[in-house]
Every structure is written in C-alpha cells, then in structure tokens.
Write an enzyme that holds these catalytic residues in place. Structure first.
Site, short mmCIF file in Angstrom:
data_model
loop_
_atom_site.label_atom_id
_atom_site.label_comp_id
_atom_site.label_asym_id
_atom_site.label_seq_id
_atom_site.Cartn_x
_atom_site.Cartn_y
_atom_site.Cartn_z
N TYR A 90 -55.39 -8.48 -67.40
CA TYR A 90 -56.62 -8.83 -68.11
C TYR A 90 -56.81 -8.10 -69.45
O TYR A 90 -57.82 -8.32 -70.13
CB TYR A 90 -57.83 -8.57 -67.20
CG TYR A 90 -57.79 -9.37 -65.92
CD1 TYR A 90 -57.86 -10.76 -65.96
CD2 TYR A 90 -57.65 -8.76 -64.68
CE1 TYR A 90 -57.79 -11.51 -64.79
CE2 TYR A 90 -57.59 -9.49 -63.50
CZ TYR A 90 -57.67 -10.86 -63.57
OH TYR A 90 -57.61 -11.61 -62.42
N HIS A 101 -60.54 -18.77 -68.86
CA HIS A 101 -59.91 -17.72 -68.06
C HIS A 101 -59.11 -16.82 -68.99
O HIS A 101 -58.40 -17.32 -69.89
CB HIS A 101 -58.99 -18.29 -66.99
CG HIS A 101 -59.74 -19.16 -66.04
ND1 HIS A 101 -60.56 -18.64 -65.07
CD2 HIS A 101 -59.85 -20.50 -65.97
CE1 HIS A 101 -61.14 -19.64 -64.42
NE2 HIS A 101 -60.74 -20.78 -64.95
O1 CA2 Z 1 -58.22 -14.91 -65.74
C1 CA2 Z 1 -59.43 -14.97 -65.49
O2 CA2 Z 1 -60.29 -14.85 -66.36
C2 CA2 Z 1 -59.90 -15.14 -64.05
O3 CA2 Z 1 -61.03 -16.00 -64.06
C3 CA2 Z 1 -60.28 -13.76 -63.56
C4 CA2 Z 1 -60.68 -13.73 -62.08
C5 CA2 Z 1 -59.61 -14.42 -61.22
O4 CA2 Z 1 -60.07 -14.50 -59.87
C6 CA2 Z 1 -59.31 -15.81 -61.74
O5 CA2 Z 1 -58.30 -16.38 -60.92
C7 CA2 Z 1 -58.85 -15.77 -63.17
C8 CA2 Z 1 -60.81 -12.30 -61.58
C9 CA2 Z 1 -61.66 -11.43 -62.41
C10 CA2 Z 1 -61.42 -10.02 -61.97
O6 CA2 Z 1 -61.55 -9.20 -63.08
C11 CA2 Z 1 -61.06 -7.95 -62.97
C12 CA2 Z 1 -60.98 -7.23 -64.13
C13 CA2 Z 1 -60.49 -5.96 -64.11
C14 CA2 Z 1 -60.09 -5.40 -62.93
C15 CA2 Z 1 -60.19 -6.10 -61.75
C16 CA2 Z 1 -60.67 -7.39 -61.77
#
Ligand code: CA2
Length: 149
Positions: free
Chosen positions: A24, A102
C-alpha cells in the site's frame, strides 16, 4: 455553488503508511486526504472525506451523499469491496457517478480480491496506481460532471 464530492474509505485504511508498505506504499490516510483536497480544489469541487472501520458508517455516508445531492462518490471500500451486498444496495440508489478506487492492483493478488460487489454500479474502476488513484478518480469525476479545468 460548488459541487461536492464524497471520498469514502473503508476498514483498515486508517492504518495506511504504518503496515504493509510493499502493498500500500508509505503514505498515510492524512496524505490521501491532502491529495484529495488539492485535487478537488483544482477542479472547483468541495470535498467530504471519511474513513470508517464500520460498514454502517459507510452506508450512512452513501445515503447522505445522495440526500445532499453530491456530484459523485469516490469509494475505496477496503475489504467490504469483496463482501458487502449492503454497500452495493446503498450505492445502487445513488444517481451520481461512483468511482471505485483501490490502491493496490486487486487483480494481481489473491483470487477473492478479483470479485468486487461495487464494480457493477461504478462508472469507473481505478486500481494499482497507489494513492495517486484517488487523484485520478477525482479528476475523472470532474471531467464526467463537467467541473473545473
Ligand atoms: O488496494 C486497496 O485499496 C484495497 O481496497 C485495500 C483493502 C483490501 O482489502 C482490498 O482488497 C484492496 C485493505 C485495506 C487495508 O489497509 C491497510 C493499510 C495498511 C496496513 C494494513 C492494512
């Protein structure tokens, strides 16, 4: 009066920049908000930016966007993207354009991430551009609704 765009963020996105930077990136949610703010301003749009770990909060904001007559919704529903019929139902009755965002490329990850309940009601889907995807979504929205430069 300036048109309003809602940017909605789902569960765990409050942790951006603190974990999993290889997926991310290192920017925080505050950085995302700043980016959205600058981009919205450039297009003469008013920004409403929210994040919640709770499905019902996201549904309330979607309903609010509709009753407020928002010009569009940019939504990264996080994990709810792949599970939530309730968020789909809420988005289904919004007439304004919806852009799904995303940060990661959901098609290059686990197979369960390839299914999105939101894509069928989205005008456009942006994934894999990192947080820049939010700026692209707002710019695309501005172009759809004919706002700003
Ligand atoms: O890629 C994306 O933006 C997602 O929407 C992010 C979601 C995931 O479940 C989707 O499949 C794709 C997860 C967000 C979690 O964000 C975090 C950020 C930092 C550390 C842990 C989780």
């Amino acid at each position: 009066m300036a048109k309003t765009v809602y940017v909605l963020n789902g569960p765990n996105l409050n942790l951006l920049g603190t974990r999993e930077p290889h997926i991310y990136g290192s920017a925080t949610l505050a950085d995302v908000e700043k980016l959205c703010c600058t981009t919205a301003e450039r297009h003469g749009l008013t920004l409403k930016f929210h994040q919640s770990n709770h499905e019902g909060d996201l549904i309330d904001w979607i309903q609010q966007a509709r009753t407020d007559g928002a010009a569009g919704i940019v939504i990264n529903a996080g994990g709810y993207t792949h599970t939530s019929v309730a968020i789909l139902d809420a988005l289904n009755i919004v007439e304004a354009p919806i852009i799904e965002v995303h940060i990661s490329n959901i098609h290059a990850r686990e197979s369960f991430r390839r299914r999105s309940f939101i894509s069928p009601v989205a005008r456009a889907v942006i994934c894999g551009f990192g947080i820049e995807g939010y700026a692209l979504a707002i710019t695309g929205l501005a172009s759809i609704i004919g706002s700003g430069v």
